[in-house]
Design a protein around this motif. Structure first.
Motif: not given
Length: 251
Positions: A32-34, A40-43, A83-84, A89-90
């Motif tokens: 999930l962290e990845r 964020k990177k693709l943005s 749960f974070s 991700v969202i």
């Protein structure tokens, strides 16, 4: 591979993000962290005009968060951190400057439904049934609720949540707004995903960026909200009810 895999392929200004985990494409925290970092990177990547989110294999799209990690939670801090994962991700998906197409080829449960709801446009197959089963183990879909309710409405979210043992089929999900179109086969799905992504990749990138902002207007408070929701779930997972339910489920 024990923590799953995540690959991004960029071609013709289209980034395809593909995830996999042997446990029905569920997400351990590390994966999930990845995924959050990848969005964020693709943005910020000017070579990318549109993103496709998909999972490997032809069965489950996503079974939610890792059950093994859920069972192992020992204190509130661990619960909040666990749960974070989907919260982060969202939030990265909604803040991403690129439109995200969800390619939903199979069933989605819990956080998997949240992933689909956080996409800007979803195409699915007949096999893409959905379920929110969190109440059955004493917690609730609190983290993904804002995304699901935004896409499907309060009535549909309530039905999914309260009827926690039932699957809703892909046509039901389409009727409620989660999916834009439903196809009989994965071959048809992939064709339509490619067609849509190629069309979007040729549109004015500034127009696409402004549209993305408009689609998610009014959600800036989610950064704080989803963390609070993660705390709620983190507390509930430590309750005797949930511990006993998880033990029964594991057996």
């Amino acid at each position: 591979m024990s923590n799953g895999s995540l690959y991004t392929h960029i071609q013709n200004n289209i980034a395809t993000v593909e995830f996999y985990h042997q446990a029905s494409n569920s997400f351990p925290s590390e994966l999930l962290e990845r995924l959050a970092k990848e969005f964020k990177k693709l943005s910020a990547n000017d070579d990318v005009k549109v993103i496709i989110l998909k999972s490997e294999k032809d069965t489950t799209f996503c079974a939610g968060a890792s059950f093994d990690e859920l069972v192992a939670i020992q204190d509130l801090e661990e619960g909040k951190r666990f749960f974070s994962g989907f919260a982060n991700v969202i939030n990265e998906m909604r803040k991403c400057s690129k439109l995200i197409i969800g390619r939903i080829q199979g069933k989605a449960v819990g956080g998997g439904v949240g992933l689909a709801a956080a996409c800007d446009y979803c195409l699915a197959t007949l096999q893409a049934s959905i379920k929110l089963s969190e109440l059955t183990i004493g917690i609730g879909p609190f983290v993904i609720e804002p995304a699901v309710k935004r896409k499907m409405g309060l009535a549909a979210f309530s039905e999914l949540t309260l009827d926690a043992t039932s699957w809703q089929n892909a046509y039901w999900a389409k009727e409620k707004g989660l999916y834009a179109k439903v196809f009989e086969t994965i071959k048809e799905l992939d064709f339509e995903v490619d067609v849509l992504a190629n069309k979007l990749s040729k549109y004015n990138p500034e127009a696409l960026k402004e549209l993305k902002k408009a689609l998610w207007e009014g959600t800036d408070y989610w950064d704080e909200l989803l963390v609070k929701r993660a705390e709620i779930s983190g507390k509930l997972v430590l309750s005797d009810f949930t511990k006993n339910a998880l033990l029964k489920f594991k057996k």
